[in-house]
Scaffold this motif. Sequence first.
Motif, short mmCIF file in Angstrom:
data_model
loop_
_atom_site.label_atom_id
_atom_site.label_comp_id
_atom_site.label_asym_id
_atom_site.label_seq_id
_atom_site.Cartn_x
_atom_site.Cartn_y
_atom_site.Cartn_z
N GLY A 3 0.78 -1.23 0.00
CA GLY A 3 0.00 0.00 0.00
C GLY A 3 0.81 1.27 0.00
O GLY A 3 0.30 2.34 -0.34
N TYR A 4 2.09 1.18 0.37
CA TYR A 4 2.95 2.36 0.48
C TYR A 4 3.77 2.61 -0.78
O TYR A 4 4.49 3.61 -0.87
N CYS A 5 3.72 1.72 -1.76
CA CYS A 5 4.72 1.73 -2.83
C CYS A 5 4.16 2.23 -4.16
O CYS A 5 3.18 1.70 -4.69
N ARG B 151 0.40 -8.35 13.11
CA ARG B 151 -1.03 -8.09 13.22
C ARG B 151 -1.52 -7.15 12.13
O ARG B 151 -2.59 -7.35 11.54
N TYR B 152 -0.75 -6.13 11.83
CA TYR B 152 -1.19 -5.08 10.90
C TYR B 152 -0.78 -5.36 9.46
O TYR B 152 -1.22 -4.68 8.53
N TYR B 153 0.05 -6.36 9.25
CA TYR B 153 0.65 -6.59 7.94
C TYR B 153 -0.39 -6.73 6.83
O TYR B 153 -0.25 -6.16 5.75
N SER B 154 -1.46 -7.48 7.10
CA SER B 154 -2.47 -7.72 6.06
C SER B 154 -3.25 -6.47 5.70
O SER B 154 -3.92 -6.43 4.66
N PHE C 299 3.32 -12.17 6.15
CA PHE C 299 4.40 -11.83 7.06
C PHE C 299 5.40 -12.98 7.14
O PHE C 299 6.61 -12.76 7.18
N ALA C 300 4.89 -14.20 7.13
CA ALA C 300 5.76 -15.38 7.18
C ALA C 300 6.67 -15.45 5.95
O ALA C 300 7.82 -15.90 6.05
N MET D 143 1.72 4.44 8.40
CA MET D 143 0.82 3.75 7.48
C MET D 143 -0.55 3.50 8.10
O MET D 143 -1.32 2.67 7.62
N GLY D 144 -0.86 4.22 9.19
CA GLY D 144 -2.14 4.02 9.86
C GLY D 144 -2.07 3.02 11.00
O GLY D 144 -3.09 2.71 11.61
N GLU D 145 -0.85 2.52 11.28
CA GLU D 145 -0.67 1.56 12.36
C GLU D 145 -0.79 2.26 13.72
O GLU D 145 -0.70 3.48 13.81
#
Length: 238
Positions: free
Chosen positions: A72-74, A173-176, A184-185, A209-211
Amino acid sequence: MDAMISTKTMPPAQAHDSGAWTLEKALALHDAPFNNLLFLAQTVHRQNFDPNKVQLSRLLSIKTGGCPEDCGYCSQSAHHETGLKASKLMEVKRVIAEATKARDAGATRYCMGAAWRNPKARDMDAVVAMVEGVKALGMETCMTLGMLDLGQAQQLKEAGLDYYNHNIDTSERYYSEVISTRSFADRLDTLANVRDSGIKVCCGGIVGMGEEPADRIDMLVTLANLPEHPESVPINML
């Protein structure tokens, strides 16, 4: 995507001595008074480095745009309408020429990044040649090419790659919420392949990023509890 950056941050030296980092322990550090944190950071820094020197690194995008990941950041993701046109992989001679300019301007580490999910077999000969060419200039070499299997990591190690950058970005937790095209894995698997091949790990994340603050702390706890600490920990602000 050319930039001059300082490098080589290191976690507190006592981290391994005092056992695994917990969220509670990291939270206490996170919430400490700012000036206390500055003092602690300088103390750790001076234990490991010359306090008045930084290493200069330069980053070059060797393959820009068209990445199939949806980070989402790229701006290089093919999923986002950013107006960025996808390019082919740079020619090896051009990369070496750019690295030579960087060295002559004072950089001692050269990082090459490609907008890929992972390198294809057809790309590896050129990538290996880039590493060998930059290494021959007397510079440290770094690459970020997306996910790597163990065989690819070993190829890069044999070519002389010093560092591989692969950020975990945020908490598990926030990765998705940020990326859906890999897990994440998957990130941790690549880091393990890089480490097992003998390449140094450059791994950090992104804030903004909203985290929540808890996600930032959890990200740092993950990094601190890797089997070996990353040699470089870049923290980027979106």
